[in-house]
Design a protein around this motif. Structure first.
Motif, PDB file in Angstrom:
ATOM      1  N   SER A  77       0.840  -1.193   0.000  1.00 39.02           N
ATOM      2  CA  SER A  77       0.000   0.000   0.000  1.00 39.02           C
ATOM      3  C   SER A  77       0.871   1.236   0.000  1.00 39.02           C
ATOM      4  O   SER A  77       2.076   1.179   0.255  1.00 39.02           O
ATOM      5  N   TYR A  78       0.254   2.380  -0.283  1.00 32.98           N
ATOM      6  CA  TYR A  78       0.945   3.665  -0.274  1.00 32.98           C
ATOM      7  C   TYR A  78      -0.027   4.721   0.216  1.00 32.98           C
ATOM      8  O   TYR A  78      -1.170   4.812  -0.264  1.00 32.98           O
ATOM      9  N   GLY A  79       0.424   5.529   1.189  1.00 33.66           N
ATOM     10  CA  GLY A  79      -0.451   6.529   1.782  1.00 33.66           C
ATOM     11  C   GLY A  79      -0.121   7.932   1.333  1.00 33.66           C
ATOM     12  O   GLY A  79       1.045   8.305   1.220  1.00 33.66           O
ATOM     13  N   ILE A  80      -1.131   8.735   1.067  1.00 32.35           N
ATOM     14  CA  ILE A  80      -0.996  10.127   0.667  1.00 32.35           C
ATOM     15  C   ILE A  80      -1.802  10.950   1.658  1.00 32.35           C
ATOM     16  O   ILE A  80      -3.025  10.777   1.773  1.00 32.35           O
ATOM     17  N   GLY A  81      -1.138  11.823   2.372  1.00 31.45           N
ATOM     18  CA  GLY A  81      -1.829  12.618   3.379  1.00 31.45           C
ATOM     19  C   GLY A  81      -2.070  14.039   2.924  1.00 31.45           C
ATOM     20  O   GLY A  81      -1.360  14.552   2.055  1.00 31.45           O
ATOM     21  N   PHE A  82      -3.062  14.683   3.501  1.00 31.76           N
ATOM     22  CA  PHE A  82      -3.290  16.088   3.183  1.00 31.76           C
ATOM     23  C   PHE A  82      -3.978  16.793   4.345  1.00 31.76           C
ATOM     24  O   PHE A  82      -4.618  16.150   5.197  1.00 31.76           O
ATOM     25  N   ASN A  83      -3.810  18.096   4.367  1.00 33.89           N
ATOM     26  CA  ASN A  83      -4.575  18.960   5.251  1.00 33.89           C
ATOM     27  C   ASN A  83      -5.584  19.727   4.415  1.00 33.89           C
ATOM     28  O   ASN A  83      -5.317  20.073   3.259  1.00 33.89           O
ATOM     29  N   GLY A  84      -6.736  19.990   4.993  1.00 30.85           N
ATOM     30  CA  GLY A  84      -7.768  20.716   4.277  1.00 30.85           C
ATOM     31  C   GLY A  84      -8.460  21.730   5.163  1.00 30.85           C
ATOM     32  O   GLY A  84      -8.265  21.760   6.383  1.00 30.85           O
ATOM     33  N   SER A  85      -9.244  22.581   4.551  1.00 29.84           N
ATOM     34  CA  SER A  85     -10.077  23.527   5.293  1.00 29.84           C
ATOM     35  C   SER A  85     -11.535  23.255   4.947  1.00 29.84           C
ATOM     36  O   SER A  85     -11.835  22.709   3.876  1.00 29.84           O
ATOM     37  N   PHE A  86     -12.438  23.604   5.842  1.00 26.21           N
ATOM     38  CA  PHE A  86     -13.853  23.411   5.559  1.00 26.21           C
ATOM     39  C   PHE A  86     -14.664  24.405   6.383  1.00 26.21           C
ATOM     40  O   PHE A  86     -14.187  24.947   7.379  1.00 26.21           O
ATOM     41  N   SER A  87     -15.886  24.631   5.956  1.00 28.87           N
ATOM     42  CA  SER A  87     -16.751  25.602   6.630  1.00 28.87           C
ATOM     43  C   SER A  87     -17.928  24.914   7.300  1.00 28.87           C
ATOM     44  O   SER A  87     -18.991  25.494   7.460  1.00 28.87           O
ATOM     45  N   GLY A  88     -17.724  23.665   7.689  1.00 31.76           N
ATOM     46  CA  GLY A  88     -18.805  22.898   8.288  1.00 31.76           C
ATOM     47  C   GLY A  88     -19.355  21.895   7.295  1.00 31.76           C
ATOM     48  O   GLY A  88     -19.219  22.044   6.077  1.00 31.76           O
ATOM     49  N   GLY A  89     -19.977  20.847   7.770  1.00 34.05           N
ATOM     50  CA  GLY A  89     -20.531  19.854   6.870  1.00 34.05           C
ATOM     51  C   GLY A  89     -19.542  18.745   6.566  1.00 34.05           C
ATOM     52  O   GLY A  89     -18.593  18.490   7.314  1.00 34.05           O
TER      53      GLY A  89
END
Length: 617
Positions: A73-85
């Protein structure tokens, strides 16, 4: 492929995409395309390349490759922003097939890592070590979280040490670490560790500031470019530098440093034979025929007398003169011979007598250290250069030999001799040529190639020195300083020991159509733009005053370019330099290096912009 959500905080969250290869052959190429719900977006991603097209995120392997082994397997990580939901992908394809969205039959999370400690600090970085977690299947990697729970570093594999960079001096930071497996299960976080960064960045104590400011002076610049050592002084550049690297020392086919040989290679006349007039000398005194040291070396010695904080290093190799370095580094005997000859010639100053100049100790005191510029160990460089797969470990051994002999010389003379190196930007070359963690034990600092990402050897216009990835970059290879710095940090380098290179010259194309945005960027060209020394290249001092051109910028990438409807020049002006310095400081890097000083104007506009930006808090 599956998606798992990690930590969430007030306005952001972390997520992971895991490719599971159930086949019996390695997956060597893959493309993931996904969309997110309204109000959610990816703000940073690691272990892969990211492009956007409309509202679709397109994820491809990193430039150094990421094969997914059979059954692995291979993992790809990320950070994100959201406004709810919601935050989970709305649509997802891998190689044009639907992502399964189903996890393997593994719901057991790894154990939490233990014994998290801070093992090293600088003003801008903290190095963390921990004891490995365990899992019922296997630990796929680790994530380092800050005090708010945001992921600040994600690591693939079984590494249990990492450096967090881009921090502020004299500031407390809290970190935890957690493990994850291929199914996306995450452990509880480790116990937290709180660490205060140092009050300064460990830079050179003398000179214009704590950050290193390195400039290359080219041996051949005294000819067509008419750039003399005196110009380093009169432009105000010398007072703003901490180091000058003199380019380049030559290594012969039998593995020894030399000044000039019977085939006409080398230029001892420029190095220490040429007599400079009073008007062209740093100290205003003409050279005499009886001096045993004239030329650039004598001028550098005069420059150091006027600016005592300056350190001058002899740079060994370069694009052309790296051709014999693989042979010179091949065995212990050959390494000892090369290092001994270079130290004898440049640091002890024992020069061969040519045209009445030279002799024992003639150049003593000119050079304060060695800069290695092998382009490139384990990878192709100039067409005439030799390279081997074993260059990687041989380079480490060569650096160790330099360190040992320099330390012995320091004990003998009571002087301090530094060892530095110019290193590749391409993550493939980094992987092929450098045992980074081991090398950093022996280098005082390294300088990173921050230019030549693209040029007129390609038929499409592009940036040559962008800081961050460029959306829809046509390649054929994509580069950015962000990826380069991360590649070194991932392999064990401290950001404070890395100095970012910037270009004092431009790259150009002609026969360039305007394109849909009218700026000529990423457009096919008919050839290299005309240049005064070679086509496709020109100095900043010439480019800055071109008429009939429109100036364009990419503020985030720290790039500028000129376009007149036919000809396209990618270059760095004072504004771009300020942007680059600000970015380097954010990353916790240890300073700026310029190639090369002869490209700046008579007022030293580029180095002045760099100096002012480094002095900003």
């Amino acid at each position: 492929m599956i998606y798992t959500e990690g930590q969430t905080w007030e306005t952001g969250y972390s997520g992971q995409l895991t490719i599971n290869n159930d086949g019996d052959a390695a997956l060597t190429d893959w493309t993931i395309e996904f969309t997110l719900p309204d109000g959610a977006e990816v703000t940073s991603l690691w272990n892969a390349e990211l492009q956007t097209s409309g509202g679709t995120y397109i994820v491809t392997p990193p430039s150094w490759g990421a094969d997914v082994p059979a059954g692995g397997s291979y993992g790809i990580g990320f950070n994100g922003s959201f406004s709810g939901g919601e935050t989970a992908p709305v649509t997802c394809l891998i190689n044009d097939a639907p992502c399964s969205g189903e996890a393997p039959d593994d719901t057991e999370a790894p154990t939490a890592p233990t014994a998290l400690t801070a093992t090293a600090t600088t003003a801008t970085s903290i190095t963390l070590d921990w004891d490995a977690a365990t899992d019922n299947v296997a630990v796929a990697g680790y994530e380092i979280l800050d005090g708010t729970g945001e992921v600040v570093r994600a690591l693939v594999g079984d590494t249990t040490s990492a450096t967090v960079g881009g921090l502020s001096p004299d500031t407390e930071y809290t970190h935890t670490v957690r493990a994850y497996d291929a199914a996306g299960n995450r452990s509880a976080a480790s116990a937290a560790v709180t660490t205060r960064t140092e009050t300064d960045n460990g830079g050179d104590p003398s000179g214009p500031g704590d950050d290193r400011r390195v400039g290359y002076f080219t041996q051949w610049g005294i000819y067509a470019r008419d750039y003399l050592v005196k110009d380093v002084d009169t432009s105000g550049t010398a007072e703003k530098l901490t180091h000058i690297n003199y380019a380049f020392a030559n290594v012969s086919a039998d593995g020894q440093c030399f000044m000039a040989n019977q085939t006409g290679e080398g230029d001892a006349y420029a190095d220490y034979g040429r007599s400079f007039s009073a008007a062209d000398s740093v100290d205003g005194t003409a050279d005499s025929w009886s001096q045993d040291l004239r030329g650039n070396f004598n001028q550098l010695r005069e420059l150091k007398e006027k600016h005592p904080h300056l350190r001058v290093h002899i740079s060994i190799g370069g694009w052309t003169w790296s051709k014999n370095l693989s042979d010179a580094a091949l065995t212990q005997d050959s390494r000892e011979q090369m290092v001994s000859s270079c130290i004898d010639m440049y640091l002890r100053g024992n020069l061969p007598v040519i045209d009445g100049a030279g002799g024992t100790g003639a150049a003593a005191g000119v050079f304060d250290g060695i800069d290695l510029d092998w382009e490139w160990p384990g990878s192709a460089g100039h067409p005439d250069n030799t390279y081997r797969p074993e260059d990687k470990e041989n380079f480490t051994a060569l650096v160790q030999e330099f360190r040992d002999q320099l330390d012995a010389l320091a004990t003998e003379t009571g002087q301090d001799y530094q060892l530095t190196s110019f290193m590749a930007a391409d993550p493939e070359k980094i992987e092929a040529g450098y045992e980074v963690a081991a090398l950093m034990e022996d280098f005082d600092f390294i300088t990173l190639q921050g230019y030549d990402f693209h040029g007129a050897w390609e038929d499409t216009t592009n940036h040559q020195s962008n800081l961050t990835p460029i959306p829809n970059d046509p390649g054929p290879r994509t580069y950015s300083m962000q990826e380069t710095v991360q590649a070194y940090v991932d392999r064990g380098a401290d950001p404070a020991d890395m100095v970012m290179g910037v270009p004092f010259y431009s790259r150009g194309w002609t026969g360039v159509p305007a394109g849909p945005d009218g700026d000529g960027l990423h457009q096919s060209a008919t050839g290299a733009a005309s240049g005064p020394y070679e086509d496709g290249i020109d100095d900043y001092k010439n480019i800055k005053d071109l008429s009939g051109y429109t100036l364009y910028r990419d503020e985030a990438a720290g790039t500028a370019w000129l376009y007149d409807g036919t000809t396209f020049w990618t270059y760095d002006d004072p504004t771009a330099m300020e942007q680059k310095v600000a970015w380097a400081k954010q990353q916790g890097l240890g300073g700026i290096m310029a190639w090369s000083l002869d490209g700046d104007d008579a007022q030293g506009s580029l180095i002045t912009a760099i100096d002012a930006a480094l002095e900003q808090p």
